[in-house]
Motif scaffolding. Structure first.
Motif, mmCIF file in Angstrom:
data_model
loop_
_atom_site.group_PDB
_atom_site.id
_atom_site.type_symbol
_atom_site.label_atom_id
_atom_site.label_comp_id
_atom_site.label_asym_id
_atom_site.label_seq_id
_atom_site.Cartn_x
_atom_site.Cartn_y
_atom_site.Cartn_z
ATOM 1 N N LEU A 130 0.830 -1.206 0.000
ATOM 2 C CA LEU A 130 0.000 0.000 0.000
ATOM 3 C C LEU A 130 0.862 1.252 0.000
ATOM 4 C CD1 LEU A 130 -2.746 1.353 0.095
ATOM 5 C CD2 LEU A 130 -2.729 1.093 2.599
ATOM 6 N N PHE A 131 1.959 1.220 0.746
ATOM 7 C CA PHE A 131 2.861 2.369 0.785
ATOM 8 C C PHE A 131 3.440 2.656 -0.590
ATOM 9 C CE2 PHE A 131 7.144 4.135 1.146
ATOM 10 C CZ PHE A 131 6.884 5.297 1.864
ATOM 11 N N VAL A 132 3.911 1.618 -1.268
ATOM 12 C CA VAL A 132 4.508 1.818 -2.591
ATOM 13 C C VAL A 132 3.483 2.363 -3.578
ATOM 14 C CG1 VAL A 132 5.493 0.638 -4.603
ATOM 15 C CG2 VAL A 132 6.336 0.119 -2.317
ATOM 16 N N GLY A 133 2.310 1.735 -3.625
ATOM 17 C CA GLY A 133 1.316 2.145 -4.604
ATOM 18 C C GLY A 133 0.643 3.463 -4.293
ATOM 19 N N GLY A 134 0.317 3.700 -2.988
ATOM 20 C CA GLY A 134 -0.499 4.845 -2.657
ATOM 21 C C GLY A 134 0.192 6.016 -2.036
ATOM 22 N N MET A 378 -9.635 4.366 4.154
ATOM 23 C CA MET A 378 -8.984 5.371 4.991
ATOM 24 C C MET A 378 -8.115 6.338 4.209
ATOM 25 S SD MET A 378 -7.763 2.864 8.124
ATOM 26 C CE MET A 378 -7.337 4.238 9.195
ATOM 27 N N GLY A 379 -7.915 6.060 2.933
ATOM 28 C CA GLY A 379 -6.944 6.819 2.163
ATOM 29 C C GLY A 379 -5.606 6.117 2.262
ATOM 30 N N PRO A 380 -4.766 6.177 1.223
ATOM 31 C CA PRO A 380 -3.510 5.411 1.234
ATOM 32 C C PRO A 380 -2.596 5.693 2.431
ATOM 33 C CG PRO A 380 -3.988 6.184 -0.971
ATOM 34 C CD PRO A 380 -5.001 6.836 -0.074
ATOM 35 N N PHE A 381 -2.406 6.985 2.803
ATOM 36 C CA PHE A 381 -1.458 7.277 3.878
ATOM 37 C C PHE A 381 -1.978 6.798 5.230
ATOM 38 C CE2 PHE A 381 0.478 10.007 7.147
ATOM 39 C CZ PHE A 381 1.814 9.728 6.907
ATOM 40 N N ASN A 382 -3.216 7.133 5.583
ATOM 41 C CA ASN A 382 -3.778 6.680 6.860
ATOM 42 C C ASN A 382 -3.936 5.157 6.879
ATOM 43 O OD1 ASN A 382 -3.918 9.173 8.116
ATOM 44 N ND2 ASN A 382 -6.000 9.585 7.431
ATOM 45 N N GLY A 383 -4.267 4.579 5.729
ATOM 46 C CA GLY A 383 -4.348 3.124 5.652
ATOM 47 C C GLY A 383 -2.998 2.489 5.926
ATOM 48 N N PHE A 384 -1.943 3.085 5.373
ATOM 49 C CA PHE A 384 -0.588 2.596 5.621
ATOM 50 C C PHE A 384 -0.236 2.710 7.098
ATOM 51 C CE2 PHE A 384 3.701 4.400 6.363
ATOM 52 C CZ PHE A 384 4.420 3.218 6.283
ATOM 53 N N ILE A 385 -0.521 3.865 7.731
ATOM 54 C CA ILE A 385 -0.221 4.055 9.150
ATOM 55 C C ILE A 385 -0.938 3.001 9.990
ATOM 56 C CG2 ILE A 385 -0.560 5.583 11.130
ATOM 57 C CD1 ILE A 385 1.685 6.536 9.409
#
Length: 541
Positions: A130-134, A378-385
């Motif tokens: 998710l971090f790489v893609g989003g 959650m959106g990519p960044f919040n999902g990653f967190i």
């Protein structure tokens, strides 16, 4: 793998001893050397990838106190590593910590610990893709070119990324590790050299203020940052999952773990300092918001070419950083299925290279689905967190279980050292528990979900373990010990469990030492007794 071979593998698996013996013999013929083990751990830590991802998420909480959070993390990590080293000197298995706890207190708590580590490594894969893609991909495109692309394009990038990871995993663990060995060596040297260059060019901006914890918004933020920082350097345990594939694992794995952790811990402390002073410690509140702050710092103080090269290195590191936990998670699920626990026997199917192809495919598919849901919801960044914090929480709950069983294991060996086997693991568990607490209090809408998911998973694992029929646990114990015998296990095994009643009376367990290179003598008529839920007692010398 064709249908005929698939069916043959299932039939062979049912034959028990023969299949397990062939599995171990095949693995031992292609045994992995020390540097493969070392870079298995380094690639799990993924220095360049963790700098871009986990270090950035830690900076989101620590701000200018990022280097201080890494000091706390390194102290806690050193204490946690103690348990890994001592266990790996006695037990070698594809199950890693699952096998350690299994050997210490039996299949029930081994199952619980293993399920927690499966959650941890699974979410390392999910947060990486998710971090790489989003997060990273759109960030570096905008930073390096000023261009943007369609809002949902990250979904296609994420799918392409996990597909590449799966292809390399399918080619086999040796191919993966040969690749990691070459690239990992270059990555370590390059990251150190670039960070040193930044520190030199910063000049008068170098300062000791970055070691002031009050630069973080709150004490709770420092605790969460330390937990994330600890997670970024925690991949040293990845080598333990290659216990059945390594040369002389009880000697090589502990050394590889110590060397990998020491090397990367120093590098991460160095990078946290260099990036903080390079960005400006008073401006670190904006560090994480830039999405690719590490690339920006290296580009600012060095050259655009170095910036682009750093992008390539980060993508490669994230690739390895997702591949390694995919391999580890798949091998743990394979170990469960082989012992007849939780997962169906189809998950124990291997190809001609003894790679667990079914469990690897399932982990890759489910990771893609979970990452997609988290990113969309959650959106990519919040999902990653959320995913990376869940992974770190699960990892350290598993570590706590392993910590608290280490003393029991070594007491049974009549080799108990109170400092290394009891005091250090307890202190490490308290430090980690303190950080876990601050993911729940004060309230944070993103991280609050993490202890909830982890807690639910833990509760379900405990319920599942205690609902597992006794005869299945007995069978798992026999299969586990049979494989350990094939691996030349030399630790003391308990043939009976101590039983306590309300009056405090007890029955002492019988102890036996399995000789090195023990024959497959337990395959017939093995004892069905195991240690579980009881205090293990034995007479010490």
């Amino acid at each position: 793998m064709g249908l005929e071979r698939f069916i043959k593998l299932l039939v062979t698996y049912e034959s028990g001893d023969k299949a397990e013996a062939e599995h171990v013999r095949t693995l031992r013929r292609g045994r992995l050397g020390f540097w493969h083990l070392f870079f298995q751990s380094v690639s799990m830590i993924s220095p360049a990838g963790a700098m871009a991802a986990t270090m950035t998420s830690a900076a989101n909480y620590a701000w200018g106190a990022l280097p201080f959070s890494y000091i706390l993390a390194i102290i806690a990590g050193t204490l946690l590593m103690n348990t890994t080293v001592w266990y790996s000197m006695k037990v070698a298995s594809s199950g890693g910590y699952y096998a350690y706890v299994f050997a210490a207190v039996g299949p029930r708590w081994g199952l619980i610990c293993g399920m927690i580590f499966i959650l941890a490594y699974f979410n390392v894969v999910t947060n990486a893709i998710l971090f790489v893609g989003g997060v990273f991909f759109p960030g570096f495109i905008q930073t390096m070119t000023g261009a943007t692309y369609a809002e949902k394009a990250w979904i296609g990038i994420m799918f392409a990324f996990i597909l590449l990871i799966y292809i390399l995993a399918f080619l086999g663990i040796r191919v993966s590790l040969d690749y990691a060995l070459v690239i990992g060596t270059f990555e370590l040297v390059f990251m150190f050299a670039c960070t040193l260059a930044v520190i030199i060019k910063v000049g008068s901006k170098n300062t000791g203020e970055v070691f002031n914890p009050h630069l973080a918004p709150t004490n709770a933020d420092i605790a969460i940052a330390a937990l994330l920082a600890l997670f970024s350097i925690s991949g040293y345990s990845a080598a333990t999952f290659l216990g059945e594939e390594a040369k002389n694992p009880r000697r090589q794995i502990p050394i590889a773990v110590i060397l990998a952790y020491s090397t990367v811990a120093l590098l991460f402390f160095f990078m946290s300092y260099g990036l903080t002073v390079g960005w400006g410690y008073k401006d670190m509140s904006q560090f994480a918001a830039s999405l690719v702050p590490g690339v920006i710092v290296y580009k600012r103080y060095l050259t655009d070419v170095i910036g682009w090269f750093m992008v390539i290195l980060i993508l490669n590191a994230m690739f390895l950083g997702a591949l390694t936990p995919l391999n580890s998670c798949a091998r743990m699920i394979f170990a469960f299925a082989r012992e007849g626990l939780v997962f169906p026997k189809v998950f124990a199917v291997v190809d001609k290279k003894q790679n667990p192809v079914v469990s690897t495919a399932v982990v890759a598919i489910l990771a893609t689905i979970v990452s997609l849901i988290a990113g969309l919801a959650m959106g990519p960044f919040n999902g990653f967190i959320m995913l990376v914090t869940t992974a770190s929480l699960a990892l350290y709950v598993g570590h706590i279980i392993a910590n608290l069983t280490l003393g029991i294991f070594y007491y049974r060996q009549k080799q108990l050292n109170w400092f290394f086997h009891v005091i250090v693991p307890v202190i490490a568990s308290i430090l980690v528990g303190f950080s876990i607490f601050f993911t729940m209090y004060p309230y944070n809408p993103v991280t609050l979900a993490c202890p909830i998911w982890t807690g639910v998973w833990l509760i379900l694992s405990i319920i599942g373990a205690y609902l597992t029929p006794r005869h299945r646990l007995d069978a798992a114990q026999r299969r586990f010990e049979r494989v350990q015998d094939l691996m030349g296990a030399s630790y003391v095994k308990v043939e009976g469990a101590s039983q306590f009643d309300m009056s405090g009376s007890k029955n002492e367990p019988e102890l036996s030492v399995e000789a090195d290179n023990a024959p497959e003598r337990k395959s017939q008529g093995a004892s069905s007794k195991y240690v579980d839920d009881d205090l293990i007692t034995a007479t010490t010398h």
